[in-house]
Enzyme design. Structure first.
Site, PDB file in Angstrom:
ATOM      1  N   SER A 133      -3.341  -1.652  89.688  1.00  0.00           N
ATOM      2  CA  SER A 133      -3.696  -0.137  89.650  1.00  0.00           C
ATOM      3  C   SER A 133      -4.707   0.367  89.245  1.00  0.00           C
ATOM      4  O   SER A 133      -5.940  -0.001  89.606  1.00  0.00           O
ATOM      5  CB  SER A 133      -2.340   0.590  89.333  1.00  0.00           C
ATOM      6  N   ASP A 278      -6.203   6.055  93.249  1.00  0.00           N
ATOM      7  CA  ASP A 278      -6.167   5.010  92.291  1.00  0.00           C
ATOM      8  C   ASP A 278      -6.425   3.780  93.362  1.00  0.00           C
ATOM      9  O   ASP A 278      -6.478   3.848  94.376  1.00  0.00           O
ATOM     10  CB  ASP A 278      -5.225   4.921  91.338  1.00  0.00           C
ATOM     11  N   ASP A 280      -4.649   1.136  93.902  1.00  0.00           N
ATOM     12  CA  ASP A 280      -3.606   0.788  94.901  1.00  0.00           C
ATOM     13  C   ASP A 280      -2.986   1.908  95.985  1.00  0.00           C
ATOM     14  O   ASP A 280      -1.972   1.967  96.650  1.00  0.00           O
ATOM     15  CB  ASP A 280      -2.284   0.023  94.360  1.00  0.00           C
ATOM     16  N   ASP A 282      -1.187   4.641  95.300  1.00  0.00           N
ATOM     17  CA  ASP A 282      -0.066   5.118  95.290  1.00  0.00           C
ATOM     18  C   ASP A 282       0.263   6.645  94.598  1.00  0.00           C
ATOM     19  O   ASP A 282       1.047   7.124  94.500  1.00  0.00           O
ATOM     20  CB  ASP A 282       1.100   4.314  94.604  1.00  0.00           C
TER      21      ASP A 282
END
Length: 497
Positions: A133, A278, A280, A282
């Site tokens: 992340s 960010d 990834d 999510d």
């Protein structure tokens, strides 16, 4: 769905010797995250994949007919972000799963939410996203879910996976799993688009900063869908190409310095909205038409209101770090307020138990009942452009009143140099005991004094304590209390991080 061998492993060669016990200290409260070459490498990823596959496969075969696993397929889906180390770790994890006798569906380069969606869509036993992340470039990790995209935490399966991975006491399998590569994102994209009515969208100019992470390809597909639907949306792409070297810095808009590029691009192009992700994707971060960063707690209130307008009387889940505005919105719009400990595994569990239509955290995680009760970074900005279109208001007009009514400090982080987190939390409770505030220990310590409150908690992932303070319509009171507590923390050896 019967998988055939349509792909072969590349790179990593799994060990074929006896496994000696090791310690793996990259397991956290609800994911796995470590420093490359220190507590995370390909051999550790293999062990984790094999343990995960073995445990899920055993549960699958032991399930009663009445259990919620009868319609599943003996497969695990896996994806990875754009970090240079992610593909190698993914291949090692796949090798472990296959040696556990479980089939694998490789989704290619993905964001975490694509794994959440695919786990349910393909009726898989579980899913893995290889990602660190927003962590530094020398880190990586794995996020795991089980059937129906349910979270796995240290209290609910993750410790068992760790124990088996460390012991190396794996069951030998004559039959290996099969590998299939399925990189088509159509079903996921169509599902994300189902959250908005494109006929209601008005002309808007957006700045979307993908941070050179994994978001770019998904943003492109969503923009294409908007164009096909005739939606008059103009998009300015920033740091768009996925690049695991992160030439513009690790994508983490929680860091103030990382917001500059998005803010300046919004201002220069007179855009209606700025959006940043960010690594990834999510998490979704929003900037108003003046380039001002909107704190995640106010986005939670805005989306809660949008959902309650569509679904009257539904439950909304939120965390206790900052809550005045969210609770006021839920009360005003006749929703049901359901509080949860922060952290995705806790929020998702509480949402499932309450049937909540939406859940949100101030950390920019947003969860949706119709997205497997999981978090998505793509759905929030689509809902926001729909809300801007329906209301005819700017983003600042939607949130400024809430910010003035319930000002907050934002999350303040402190490194501990003298005392540990429990000692400091106990001491601050004693400090304020004479004022007899309302107390909650659901997540760290929350003390509410009526006109202001604070939450102090230990980080689940870093050696930090995190402080949030909010007030009811009094910015001077907020500033005074924030300064007082910061000074007190400094006296306890807690320095700003």
């Amino acid at each position: 769905m019967t998988l055939s061998t349509t792909a072969t492993l590349s790179g990593y060669q799994p060990p074929h010797t006896e496994f000696t016990p090791i310690t793996i200290d990259s397991f956290k409260a609800y994911d796995i995250r470590g420093e490359l070459g220190v507590n995370l490498n390909e051999d550790i990823a293999y062990r984790i994949g094999r343990a995960f596959g073995q445990i899920l496969f055993q549960r699958y075969h032991a399930a009663d007919a009445n259990e919620d696993m009868t319609n599943l397929q003996p497969a695990i889906v896996i994806g990875s972000d754009i970090r240079h180390s992610s593909e190698q770790l993914k291949q090692a994890t796949i090798a472990g799963i296959i040696d556990a006798g479980v089939d694998v569906i490789d989704l290619g380069m993905t964001g975490t939410e694509e794994v959440y969606f695919a786990t349910t869509h393909y009726h898989a036993l579980g899913g893995i996203e290889v990602t660190a992340s927003h962590n530094p470039i020398n880190y990586n990790g794995l996020k795991l879910v089980k059937e129906h995209s349910k979270p796995i935490s240290a209290d609910d399966g993750l410790a068992e996976i760790q124990q088996l991975a460390e012991s190396g006491q794996f069951t030998a399998n004559a039959n290996k799993g099969k590998l299939q590569v399925l990189t088509d994102k159509s079903a996921y994209i169509n599902h994300v688009m189902s959250f908005v009515d494109t006929d209601k969208l008005k002309p808007l100019k957006l700045v979307i900063n993908s941070g050179n992470g994994s978001a770019g390809p998904v943003v492109d597909l969503l923009i294409d869908k908007l164009a096909q639907a005739g939606a008059p949306i103009e998009v300015i792409k920033l740091h768009h190409e996925p690049d695991g070297s992160f030439p513009n810095g690790i994508p983490n808009p929680m860091i103030i310095a990382n917001r500059d590029a998005t803010q300046q691009t919004v201002i220069e192009n007179k855009a209606d909205l700025g959006i940043a992700f960010d690594g990834d994707f999510d998490r979704c971060f929003l900037f108003d038409e003046s380039g001002e960063f909107i704190d995640g707690s106010y986005v939670v209130g805005m989306l809660a209101q949008a959902f309650l307008n569509k679904y009257p009387g539904e439950s909304i889940v939120y965390d206790p770090r900052v809550l005045y505005n969210t609770e006021a919105v839920i009360e005003t719009h006749a929703g049901k307020a359901v509080i949860s400990k922060s952290g995705h595994s806790f929020i998702k569990q509480v949402m499932r138990e309450s049937g909540a239509v939406y859940g949100g955290e101030m950390s920019a995680h947003h969860y949706f009942r119709d997205f497997c009760y999981c978090d998505s970074g793509m759905i929030p900005w689509l809902l926001t452009i729909e809300l801007l279109s329906i209301t005819g208001k700017t983003l600042s007009e939607l949130v400024t009143g809430c910010i003035q009514a319930y000002p907050s400090s934002g999350e303040l982080n402190f490194r501990l140099t003298t005392h540990d987190a429990p000692t400091i939390i106990s001491a601050i409770e004693e400090k304020f005991s004479g004022e007899k505030p309302a107390k909650s220990t659901l997540d760290g310590l929350s003390l509410d004094f009526g006109e202001w409150r604070f939450n102090l908690r230990a980080s689940n992932t870093e050696p930090l304590i995190r402080l949030n303070i909010e007030a009811r319509g009094d910015e001077n009171l907020l500033a005074t209390k924030t300064q007082d507590i910061q000074q007190w923390l400094a006296g306890q050896g807690a320095v700003p991080a």
